[in-house]
Design a protein around this motif. Sequence first.
Motif, PDB file in Angstrom:
ATOM      1  N   LEU A   1       0.739  -1.100   0.264  1.00  0.00           N
ATOM      2  CA  LEU A   1       0.066   0.190   0.031  1.00  0.00           C
ATOM      3  C   LEU A   1       0.661   1.103   0.086  1.00  0.00           C
ATOM      4  N   ALA A   2       1.866   1.348   0.826  1.00  0.00           N
ATOM      5  CA  ALA A   2       2.913   2.397   0.895  1.00  0.00           C
ATOM      6  C   ALA A   2       3.340   2.825  -0.619  1.00  0.00           C
ATOM      7  N   ALA A   3       3.922   1.550  -1.397  1.00  0.00           N
ATOM      8  CA  ALA A   3       4.596   1.674  -2.721  1.00  0.00           C
ATOM      9  C   ALA A   3       3.227   2.483  -3.644  1.00  0.00           C
ATOM     10  N   SER A   4       2.083   1.937  -3.434  1.00  0.00           N
ATOM     11  CA  SER A   4       1.141   2.489  -4.218  1.00  0.00           C
ATOM     12  C   SER A   4       0.680   3.786  -4.087  1.00  0.00           C
ATOM     13  N   THR A   5       0.939   4.484  -2.940  1.00  0.00           N
ATOM     14  CA  THR A   5       0.715   5.786  -2.785  1.00  0.00           C
ATOM     15  C   THR A   5       1.742   6.685  -3.257  1.00  0.00           C
ATOM     16  N   LEU A   6       2.918   6.207  -3.780  1.00  0.00           N
ATOM     17  CA  LEU A   6       4.095   6.955  -4.132  1.00  0.00           C
ATOM     18  C   LEU A   6       4.508   7.184  -5.623  1.00  0.00           C
ATOM     19  N   TYR A   7       3.177   6.375  -6.304  1.00  0.00           N
ATOM     20  CA  TYR A   7       3.351   6.613  -7.690  1.00  0.00           C
ATOM     21  C   TYR A   7       3.156   7.892  -8.365  1.00  0.00           C
ATOM     22  N   PHE A   8       2.789   9.060  -7.445  1.00  0.00           N
ATOM     23  CA  PHE A   8       2.396  10.392  -8.248  1.00  0.00           C
ATOM     24  C   PHE A   8       3.907  11.023  -7.981  1.00  0.00           C
ATOM     25  N   PHE A   9       4.798  10.596  -7.344  1.00  0.00           N
ATOM     26  CA  PHE A   9       6.145  11.520  -7.157  1.00  0.00           C
ATOM     27  C   PHE A   9       7.021  11.122  -8.359  1.00  0.00           C
ATOM     28  N   PRO A  10       7.294  10.131  -8.826  1.00  0.00           N
ATOM     29  CA  PRO A  10       8.546   9.657  -9.847  1.00  0.00           C
ATOM     30  C   PRO A  10       8.174  10.738 -10.774  1.00  0.00           C
TER      31      PRO A  10
END
Length: 403
Positions: free
Chosen positions: A86-95
Amino acid sequence: MNKEPLWTKNFISVSASNFFLFVTFYFLLVTMPIYALRELGGDAADAGLLTTFFLVSAIIIRPFAGQWIEKVGKKKILIASQIIFLAASTLYFFPHTLETMLTLRFFHGIGFGMATTATGAMVAEIIPDSRRGEGMGYYVMSTNLAMVIGPFLGLTVMKEWGSFVMFLICIVISALALTAGLMTNIVERKHTVRAISIFQLKFNPRDLFEFSVLPIAVTGGFFSIIYASLLSFVSVYAEELHLGAIASYFFVVYAVVLLLSRPFTGKWFDQKGAHVIVYPAIILFSAGMFVLSQTETALVFLVAAGMIGLGWGTLFPSFQTIAIQEAPPEKKAVATATFLSIYDLGIGVGSFIIGWAITGMSFSSLYMYCAFYILGGLFVYFLLYGRQDKKAREMEKAEHQIV
């Protein structure tokens, strides 16, 4: 004699958790290459790396996840892995560069590899022994349904609303996987392990892999090489045949046939044994690939989908059931990790080999050769597993006669 219950709260919740994990996987599998090309400035090779990095990390982490499960328990590892997922899923906005996205995909794959190992180990304990074939069939069907819903949902959302909404939905689906995992409660032995010992991993091959399941795992990997050709290229083949409008229905028909056949094939596995199911399923899988290679109309294309769904869709849960049965009770988590790692390795190797092969032949020829390759799997299965299983049954029969 009453059957032991299969559709318990735990079985439903762990299957649901697995379903949402794989919906997220397939959701991103079909959309990330497009995202890389359109918004990260990558090329086709770069787009392929986004899937490769994800699968490589999942394969690497699984043997260690099996050890962690034995140390601290299935439920704790499942929840920890789903939090990572879930934590990884929330980070897709940033790269905003390909390099940072590859790093995120590697991190996301760690959560996926751990979580799918944990769910596989949990369901192996939840399913009654007398209904193992039937239960594993239904459990694996959650993956097959995700394979239909994930790509359809991902492509639709990306086309209609763009990547921002796509990543939001990815978070929601990952949260549903965690919620379902939290609802799963199984009785486990008490673990008295110090926190630091969790990171004291054993690197001996016998601790990383369960060798008793290698024959059936290698057999599954042999077939998953061909399954990769369907995941990666069946939609491209449909476009070449001017059947692009129905390409998305290939896996819909695949899943419907699975849904209709599952009540029968799982029970036959439990009642008649693996061979009665596996040998006909291999032949049907091969026949389906041959029909696919000869496709010229939408009807034949979808008939091939149904045959392949019944063939391969029966083989995969049968192989996973055998793997669980072969392992001693205390090694089922490592056995699950071993089986899935070799299966994913087959997918990865198959994607590379098929991608290379298609540059020198037509899709029709490719799928025809695949059909003959699958027939060769009859001998692979017999040599690696069927022959040994036959000897074991003969020895058991001889022992009964002596008694």
